[in-house]
Design a protein around this motif. Structure first.
Motif, PDB file in Angstrom:
ATOM      1  N   THR A 325     -27.297 -87.059  37.921  1.00 21.53           N
ATOM      2  CA  THR A 325     -28.584 -87.668  38.262  1.00 21.53           C
ATOM      3  C   THR A 325     -29.455 -86.775  39.128  1.00 21.53           C
ATOM      4  O   THR A 325     -30.571 -87.161  39.472  1.00 21.53           O
ATOM      5  CB  THR A 325     -28.343 -88.994  38.996  1.00 21.53           C
ATOM      6  N   ASP A 326     -28.963 -85.600  39.487  1.00 22.65           N
ATOM      7  CA  ASP A 326     -29.734 -84.709  40.345  1.00 22.65           C
ATOM      8  C   ASP A 326     -30.945 -84.176  39.584  1.00 22.65           C
ATOM      9  O   ASP A 326     -30.804 -83.641  38.474  1.00 22.65           O
ATOM     10  CB  ASP A 326     -28.858 -83.552  40.824  1.00 22.65           C
ATOM     11  N   PRO A 327     -32.160 -84.294  40.140  1.00 18.43           N
ATOM     12  CA  PRO A 327     -33.361 -83.821  39.414  1.00 18.43           C
ATOM     13  C   PRO A 327     -33.397 -82.317  39.225  1.00 18.43           C
ATOM     14  O   PRO A 327     -34.200 -81.820  38.431  1.00 18.43           O
ATOM     15  CB  PRO A 327     -34.514 -84.311  40.291  1.00 18.43           C
ATOM     16  N   ARG A 328     -32.523 -81.574  39.916  1.00 20.18           N
ATOM     17  CA  ARG A 328     -32.529 -80.112  39.771  1.00 20.18           C
ATOM     18  C   ARG A 328     -31.714 -79.645  38.576  1.00 20.18           C
ATOM     19  O   ARG A 328     -31.761 -78.455  38.235  1.00 20.18           O
ATOM     20  CB  ARG A 328     -31.975 -79.475  41.044  1.00 20.18           C
ATOM     21  N   ARG A 329     -30.963 -80.539  37.928  1.00 20.26           N
ATOM     22  CA  ARG A 329     -30.158 -80.140  36.768  1.00 20.26           C
ATOM     23  C   ARG A 329     -31.056 -79.740  35.601  1.00 20.26           C
ATOM     24  O   ARG A 329     -32.057 -80.393  35.321  1.00 20.26           O
ATOM     25  CB  ARG A 329     -29.237 -81.276  36.325  1.00 20.26           C
ATOM     26  N   GLY A 330     -30.672 -78.670  34.945  1.00 11.90           N
ATOM     27  CA  GLY A 330     -31.401 -78.227  33.766  1.00 11.90           C
ATOM     28  C   GLY A 330     -32.705 -77.524  34.059  1.00 11.90           C
ATOM     29  O   GLY A 330     -33.449 -77.207  33.124  1.00 11.90           O
ATOM     30  N   VAL A 331     -32.998 -77.262  35.315  1.00 14.38           N
ATOM     31  CA  VAL A 331     -34.269 -76.642  35.699  1.00 14.38           C
ATOM     32  C   VAL A 331     -34.067 -75.136  35.855  1.00 14.38           C
ATOM     33  O   VAL A 331     -33.155 -74.688  36.552  1.00 14.38           O
ATOM     34  CB  VAL A 331     -34.803 -77.245  37.011  1.00 14.38           C
ATOM     35  N   THR A 332     -34.903 -74.360  35.191  1.00 11.84           N
ATOM     36  CA  THR A 332     -34.885 -72.904  35.297  1.00 11.84           C
ATOM     37  C   THR A 332     -36.170 -72.458  35.968  1.00 11.84           C
ATOM     38  O   THR A 332     -37.265 -72.859  35.561  1.00 11.84           O
ATOM     39  CB  THR A 332     -34.776 -72.244  33.909  1.00 11.84           C
ATOM     40  N   LEU A 333     -36.020 -71.645  37.014  1.00 10.25           N
ATOM     41  CA  LEU A 333     -37.167 -71.139  37.768  1.00 10.25           C
ATOM     42  C   LEU A 333     -37.360 -69.664  37.467  1.00 10.25           C
ATOM     43  O   LEU A 333     -36.393 -68.877  37.486  1.00 10.25           O
ATOM     44  CB  LEU A 333     -36.952 -71.338  39.274  1.00 10.25           C
ATOM     45  N   LEU A 334     -38.593 -69.272  37.186  1.00 14.67           N
ATOM     46  CA  LEU A 334     -38.952 -67.879  36.911  1.00 14.67           C
ATOM     47  C   LEU A 334     -39.921 -67.414  37.987  1.00 14.67           C
ATOM     48  O   LEU A 334     -40.960 -68.044  38.224  1.00 14.67           O
ATOM     49  CB  LEU A 334     -39.563 -67.739  35.530  1.00 14.67           C
ATOM     50  N   ASP A 335     -39.567 -66.329  38.647  1.00 15.09           N
ATOM     51  CA  ASP A 335     -40.406 -65.775  39.718  1.00 15.09           C
ATOM     52  C   ASP A 335     -40.636 -64.296  39.418  1.00 15.09           C
ATOM     53  O   ASP A 335     -39.691 -63.494  39.399  1.00 15.09           O
ATOM     54  CB  ASP A 335     -39.710 -65.947  41.074  1.00 15.09           C
ATOM     55  N   PHE A 336     -41.901 -63.935  39.164  1.00 21.52           N
ATOM     56  CA  PHE A 336     -42.261 -62.551  38.842  1.00 21.52           C
ATOM     57  C   PHE A 336     -43.427 -62.128  39.718  1.00 21.52           C
ATOM     58  O   PHE A 336     -44.351 -62.902  39.962  1.00 21.52           O
ATOM     59  CB  PHE A 336     -42.650 -62.412  37.368  1.00 21.52           C
ATOM     60  N   TRP A 337     -43.359 -60.887  40.214  1.00 23.36           N
ATOM     61  CA  TRP A 337     -44.506 -60.326  40.929  1.00 23.36           C
ATOM     62  C   TRP A 337     -44.574 -58.826  40.667  1.00 23.36           C
ATOM     63  O   TRP A 337     -43.566 -58.177  40.415  1.00 23.36           O
ATOM     64  CB  TRP A 337     -44.448 -60.600  42.427  1.00 23.36           C
ATOM     65  N   ALA A 338     -45.784 -58.328  40.719  1.00 26.61           N
ATOM     66  CA  ALA A 338     -46.038 -56.895  40.579  1.00 26.61           C
ATOM     67  C   ALA A 338     -47.177 -56.533  41.521  1.00 26.61           C
ATOM     68  O   ALA A 338     -48.145 -57.279  41.651  1.00 26.61           O
ATOM     69  CB  ALA A 338     -46.402 -56.537  39.136  1.00 26.61           C
TER      70      ALA A 338
END
Length: 953
Positions: A325-338
């Motif tokens: 039931t955790d809302p963070r399950r299945g969540v993928t975070l993408l962090d890009f910087w240049a």
């Protein structure tokens, strides 16, 4: 003929010139010649070569150290050639490279050489040809062994390989290797990997058996692919999960292409854990939970940029350990910087996005899809003779998704999160212009404007102008007018702006009217009414200080026109001058004749003077107080301190605090009500410290202490210490003087005696515990004692606590005791320890006693061997735990001896342990960095765990 000083000057000048030239040629590398005898500059084949020679040439290349007899620096190719035998110490890796004709490339930081010996804290490596680049060392025709530091010939074991690759601090990889025992080949291995890192990154095997997963195996296996890929294979097995197998990889790739510095991947897929169904039984869940962490860092060269563009990509997903039931399950975070820097501005691109199920809560970290930041570097606009304007601009534009601002009707109606574009412009302008002598005018402007795609906007505007006039050194008059305007409603919660309209005016005067005195006046007024106020903010304050012996005073007085009352104010006055009883001689000054611009100054004879006329050099008086708007007049504190004129660390002080407006009025102003007797005198305190000034060698004597009486919540607390001839007598107490009738204790009182801490032999006795003033005695007294003595190779320590009869304690009994002793002579050591504790539960006389006695009566260890370091260690120990309830023993287990043996060969060790009581035999082998248990026999069954080993003896 040239004189010797002349030659020295030429050598010094050449060394300075050479150092400067080398620094410019080596770019970022810093070179320092520590010792050298001759320097020579040559031009050969259109190449400029500097030759450094001497009996012991030492050069520092950044933190690395080079030692040789001759060093040739080719400025054209930017290489160092260490002619003949030389050593190169790398500070970062802690390696010493020794060989002939080593060549160092200053540009790539690479090193090559022939017949090179490489040694560090873990290994010794010999190679016919060695090449070193940052983060890696290669050797062809190599020989390596961890046993070189042991000083034995031949080495217990070693390896000979056709090719070696060493990643300092991580691992060594040998290809087509032979295992040598006593320098004789016994086994051919296609590849050998030796970990050089900490235990957490070495091969690992763990096995367990229990609920709910049954048999569980975790296996971590390091691997290497080529010369730039290092990793660990992660294998997992769970007997009762469905499926049972899981696994992953943890790896790093070094510089796979010219545009990538490093790439990291952590991937682990585990079968989903078992759950408990409605019948209370474990039930398997099909499928996998995954953790992913992928990151890439690198740089890309761009023309006209000050340096390479840098970038970073990070992809993270974490499901393992999260509830379904955790809302963070299945969540993928993408962090890009240049980011890239140009001479006049820098540009940064940010992209932060979220993939997976829709969020069920507001996003506190905004998504940026994408965001572009252009930061103009600060610049100056000259205005001729009118001064300069300094400017700094920054522009940010992007598409954002974040938690909605509940104050924004457009955003709040769209749900928990809102998405729109935003343009942000920030700038700061400042202007300073001198007007006349000591006068200056400063103007500044700060602006932040945000403009959103839905038509909303927010503005943060600040403008100010300040005039400053300085005269006579430290005197200053200033007038500053500012204008602040914050307005607008953001659709996002993360960049909400609180509305504000303010125009504060500050007028300040800071003066030094006389030496040792300061006087400050400040007036401030806001031109606008603030929210919830009926009058504008307007204050007037006066502060200052006087520091002229014997007077030292500070004061601060503030008046608030809005509340028509005093604001926070305070004062402190100290009278005292410990030097007033001393005469100081002032030297005479001769006469100075008159000049056309100054009058004559007569001569002055020498004389004696005092620092002040204070008649009591050993007395200091201090008075302090204040005012607070809530509780009005603050209690006043008066303190008197008497010191010994010859020894100022000897003192006696008395202080008291008195409530001038009364206890009842203070409580009323704070919202309370006085229910008992009014006590305006709140506290009385005494502090003292004294040490004898005679016979300080044979009879040193000192006393110190503090005593405080709180009269409002009546409590007496203090500590008093007497030290004589190395013995310390101390008493401490904290007692409530007024207690309810049901209270059984007033506080604690203790008395102790002992010698000073830190001595080789230390002892202390303490008597005390809870005390009841009403009944006049200790309720549960206790006598504590401790003793410790140490000598070379010897140690003895003992502690004990005895409960004594008191008002609420009828027994005399031992509650805690311990004894610890150790003795060592050469390679033989004997030690033992015992501890006892008693706890009681229930009510006297029907309470229950629980006793625990842990006995390690004997631990023996002996080292055997002819060398300076023992080869074999034999150990034996006895251990038993006794538990009693009301004197009845709860178990009958006999005392259990444990025997151990260790064969230490410096670079490896073999250990064995046998527990007679448990009938358990364990065998382990120790290799550099880790010891592994390889055999375990318990209750007639054998196992081969290959797990980290921890001895029980």
């Amino acid at each position: 003929m040239t004189s010797r000083p002349g030659r020295r000057r030429r050598k010094a000048a050449l060394a300075v010139l050479f150092g400067l030239t080398w620094l410019s040629g080596a770019q970022a590398r810093t070179v320092k010649i520590v010792t050298a005898q001759t320097l020579e500059l040559r031009n050969q084949d259109d190449q400029e070569i500097v030759i450094i020679s001497g009996e012991n040439v030492e050069i520092r290349l950044d933190d690395d150290i080079i030692r040789a007899r001759r060093v040739e620096f080719n400025r054209t190719r930017r290489t160092l050639t260490l002619v003949g035998y030389a050593t190169y110490h790398t500070a970062k890796d802690g390696q010493d490279l020794t060989g002939n004709d080593l060549v160092v490339d200053l540009g790539s930081e690479a090193l090559t050489g022939q017949d090179v010996l490489v040694s560090d804290a873990d290994l010794e490596i010999r190679g016919a040809a060695v090449e070193r680049v940052p983060g890696q060392l290669r050797a062809n025709g190599g020989y390596f062994t961890p046993c070189a530091k042991c000083g034995r010939t031949p080495n217990d074991y070693a390896f000979r390989a056709s090719q070696l690759v060493v990643y300092p601090g991580d691992r060594l990889i040998a290809y087509r290797a032979q295992l040598l025992i006593a320098d004789r080949p016994v086994l051919y291995l296609p590849v050998v990997v030796i970990p050089l890192n900490d235990q957490s990154r070495q091969p690992r095997l763990a096995y367990s058996n229990g609920q709910p997963d049954g048999r569980t195996v975790e296996l971590d296996l390091p691997f290497a692919v080529g010369s730039n890929i290092l990793g660990t294979t992660l294998l997992r097995y769970y007997q009762y999960r469905s499926p049972s197998l899981g696994g992953g990889v943890d790896m790093r790739v070094y510089a796979p292409t010219r545009f990538i510095d490093s790439a990291d991947l952590y991937f682990l897929a585990l079968p989903r854990p078992l759950t408990i169904n409605s019948a209370g039984e474990y039930e398997a869940q099909r499928g996998y939970d995954t953790d992913i962490n992928f990151s890439v860092k690198g740089r890309i060269p761009l023309s006209l940029a000050l340096k390479d563009m840098t970038y970073s990509l990070n992809v993270v997903r974490r499901d393992i350990g999260l509830l379904s039931t955790d809302p963070r399950r299945g969540v993928t975070l993408l962090d890009f910087w240049a980011q890239v820097d140009y001479p006049k501005f820098s540009v940064r691109l940010n992209h932060y996005d979220r993939y997976g199920p829709e969020p069920t809560t507001g996003l506190t970290t905004p998504l940026k899809t994408p965001e572009v930041i252009v930061d103009v570097k600060p610049f100056t606009v000259p205005l001729g003779g009118l001064g300069d304007v300094n400017a700094d601009f920054k522009f940010t534009v992007g598409q954002y998704t974040a938690a909605s601002n509940p104050l924004s009707r457009i955003a709040s109606t769209q749900g928990l999160n809102y998405e729109t574009s935003r343009l942000e412009e920030q700038h700061t302008l400042s202007y300073t212009r001198p007007l006349w002598r000591g006068a200056e005018l400063t103007a500044s402007n700060s602006f932040t404007g945000r403009y959103y795609g839905n038509g909303a906007r927010t503005v943060q505007l600040e403008f100010g102008a300040k005039f400053t006039q300085r005269w006579a050194g430290s005197n200053t008059f200033s007038v500053e007018q500012r204008y602040l305007r914050y307005e607008g409603t953001s659709p996002f919660a993360f960049d909400t702006v609180s509305r504000r309209l303010s125009a504060p005016l500050d007028v300040r005067l800071d003066t030094v009217p006389a030496p040792g005195a300061t006087f400050n006046v400040r007036y401030s007024r806001d031109g606008f009414l603030q929210s919830g106020q009926t009058k504008r903010n307007e204050t007037f304050g006066v502060s200052g200080s006087v520091n002229r012996k014997p007077l030292s005073a500070t004061y601060s007085l503030n008046y608030d026109f809005a509340t028509e009352d005093l604001a926070a104010s305070s004062f402190s006055v100290t009278l005292g001058d410990p030097d007033s009883g001393k005469l100081t001689y002032v030297k005479p000054t001769p006469a100075v004749p008159a000049t056309p611009t100054s009058p004559a100054i007569p001569a002055r004879a020498g004389y004696y003077k005092r620092s002040s006329a204070w008649p009591y050099p050993n007395l200091t008086l201090t008075v302090s107080g204040g005012y607070e708007p809530l509780t009005r007049v603050q209690p006043i504190t008066v303190k008197a301190t008497v010191t010994d004129g010859s020894v100022r660390t000897n003192y006696f002080s008395v202080s008291g605090t008195y409530d001038l407006q009364g206890h009842a009025e203070t409580l009323r102003l704070a919202g309370g009500k006085l229910t008992g007797e009014e006590r305006n005198l709140t506290t009385l305190s005494v502090n003292y410290n004294a040490a004898s000034t005679f016979d300080t060698v044979l009879n040193p004597f000192s006393v110190s202490g503090t005593e405080t009486l709180n009269l409002r919540t009546p409590r007496l607390s203090g500590d008093h210490t007497l030290t004589w001839r190395g013995y310390t007598f101390k008493t401490s107490h904290s007692l409530a003087l007024e207690q309810p009738d049901t209270a059984r204790e007033s506080g604690t009182v203790s008395f102790s005696v002992g010698n000073q801490a830190g001595a080789a032999t230390n002892w202390q006795l303490t008597y005390g515990g809870p005390y009841d003033l009403r009944r006049g005695g200790f309720t549960r007294p206790q006598l504590n004692g401790s003793f410790k003595t140490t000598a070379p190779g010897q140690r003895l320590a003992a502690t004990a606590s005895v409960n004594l009869p008191g008002l609420d304690q009828q027994r005399t009994e031992l509650s805690q005791a311990s004894l610890n002793a150790a003795w060592q002579k050469g390679r033989f050591a004997v030690s033992g320890q015992a501890s006892y504790s008693r706890l009681r539960s229930g009510t006297y006389p029907d309470d229950t006693a629980y006793d625990t006695l842990i006995v390690d009566p004997l631990r023996v260890g002996v080292g055997l061997g002819r060398g300076p370091r023992p080869d074999v260690y034999l150990t034996a120990s006895l251990r038993q735990t006794f538990k009693y309830v009301n004197g009845v023993r709860q178990d009958e287990k006999p005392i259990s001896p444990v025997f151990g043996i260790t064969w230490d060969r410096c670079c490896w060790a073999l250990q064995g342990e046998y527990d007679v009581g448990l009938k358990r035999l364990r065998v382990a082998i120790g290799l550099p960095g880790q010891t592994y248990s390889i055999f375990d026999r318990l209750n007639g069954s054998n196992s081969y765990p290959i797990t980290p080993y921890v001895p029980t003896y």
